[in-house]
Design an enzyme around this catalytic site. Structure first.
Site, PDB file in Angstrom:
ATOM      1  CD  GLN A  39      43.040  48.270  -9.199  1.00 25.12           C
ATOM      2  OE1 GLN A  39      42.135  49.021  -8.912  1.00 25.12           O
ATOM      3  NE2 GLN A  39      43.907  47.821  -8.314  1.00 25.12           N
ATOM      4  NE  ARG A  83      48.384  45.577  -3.609  1.00 26.74           N
ATOM      5  CZ  ARG A  83      47.799  44.453  -3.979  1.00 26.74           C
ATOM      6  NH1 ARG A  83      47.962  43.353  -3.257  1.00 26.74           N
ATOM      7  NH2 ARG A  83      47.052  44.421  -5.064  1.00 26.74           N
ATOM      8  CG  HIS A  84      46.348  50.149  -3.345  1.00 23.17           C
ATOM      9  ND1 HIS A  84      45.295  49.277  -3.507  1.00 23.17           N
ATOM     10  CD2 HIS A  84      47.215  49.888  -4.355  1.00 23.17           C
ATOM     11  CE1 HIS A  84      45.509  48.522  -4.571  1.00 23.17           C
ATOM     12  NE2 HIS A  84      46.669  48.862  -5.109  1.00 23.17           N
ATOM     13  NE  ARG A 105      45.582  50.775  -7.624  1.00 25.86           N
ATOM     14  CZ  ARG A 105      45.825  51.109  -8.882  1.00 25.86           C
ATOM     15  NH1 ARG A 105      45.061  52.009  -9.492  1.00 25.86           N
ATOM     16  NH2 ARG A 105      46.833  50.560  -9.543  1.00 25.86           N
ATOM     17  N   GLY A 152      51.222  46.990  -5.416  1.00 23.98           N
ATOM     18  CA  GLY A 152      51.773  45.658  -5.224  1.00 23.98           C
ATOM     19  C   GLY A 152      52.995  45.348  -6.064  1.00 23.98           C
ATOM     20  CB  ILE A 153      53.614  45.199  -9.716  1.00 21.00           C
ATOM     21  CG1 ILE A 153      52.618  44.060  -9.952  1.00 21.00           C
ATOM     22  CG2 ILE A 153      54.827  45.024 -10.624  1.00 21.00           C
ATOM     23  CD1 ILE A 153      52.081  43.984 -11.377  1.00 21.00           C
ATOM     24  CD  GLU A 185      51.332  48.067  -9.636  1.00 24.05           C
ATOM     25  OE1 GLU A 185      52.568  48.254  -9.650  1.00 24.05           O
ATOM     26  OE2 GLU A 185      50.767  47.211  -8.926  1.00 24.05           O
TER      27      GLU A 185
END
EC number: 5.4.2.-
Length: 215
Positions: free
Chosen positions: A21, A8-9, A58, A151-152, A82
């Site tokens: 975001q 993940r970033h 990102r 993340g998602i 994302e």
């Protein structure tokens, strides 16, 4: 056996501010850049051959730091973006009305057709990230790719490999610059295909960020 690493970033300005975001963007914070350098140092020891990243800013920032450490070029893949969070993007989590919070919760609490207005469903997200992962099987033998995503998106990918529906209630926390690994293999003891070897490891980080939705 193909090993694929998932990162993940790093922490962003909007992560720190608890803003939603989605496919909108904000730059890495100084802490996020430090997290990226720390995960890059770990990645440097893993024999990474390809860096494949979401084309959002990102993830590109994070991927550049990792690519420099690993001596790899970056391949940008918009399928690793994302989840599109529609009309709630850029909003502060604490500013949501009850109705808007209801929209958000349909995405992460197990509602099959849930989506935020003008946004994307978890099933739609799952289809595109699974397709991006499947393309890793086309890489030359001996490849060891690292995917930089969100993340998602990564949570959905790992959860579906474990057999959960894309819209299942969220039970996997992937913090900024956490690292996960999935393997593609044939095994007499495990299901054939993709298996999860490691998820959400942050042992390389000296100060991992909290999940911005859990503060």
């Amino acid at each position: 056996m193909l090993q694929v690493y998932l990162v993940r970033h790093g922490e962003t300005q909007w992560n720190a501010e608890r803003r939603i975001q989605g496919q909108s963007d904000s730059p890495l914070t100084a802490k996020g850049e430090q997290q990226a350098r720390q995960v890059a140092e770990r990645a440097r020891t893993l024999g990474i051959t390809h860096i494949i990243a979401s084309d959002l800013g990102r993830t590109q920032q994070t991927a550049r730091i990792i690519a420099d450490a690993c001596g790899c070029d970056i391949i940008l893949d918009p399928r690793l973006r994302e989840l599109d969070m529609g009309v709630l993007e850029k909003r502060h989590v604490d500013s949501l009305t009850d109705e808007e919070e209801g929209w958000r919760r349909t995405l992460v609490n197990g509602t099959e057709d849930g989506r935020i207005p003008d946004g994307e469903s978890m099933q739609e997200l799952s289809v595109r990230v699974q397709a991006a992962l499947a393309d890793c099987l086309k890489l030359p033998e001996g490849s060891r790719p690292l995917l930089v995503s969100h993340g998602i998106a990564l949570g959905c990918l790992v959860s579906t490999i474990l057999g959960l529906p894309a819209y299942a209630e969220r039970r996997l926390r992937l913090r900024n610059c956490s690292i996960s690994r999935i393997d593609y293999q044939e095994s007499p003891w495990l299901a054939s295909g993709w298996v999860v070897e490691m998820a959400g490891d942050i042992s390389h980080l000296d100060a991992p960020a909290l999940d911005e939705l859990q503060r």
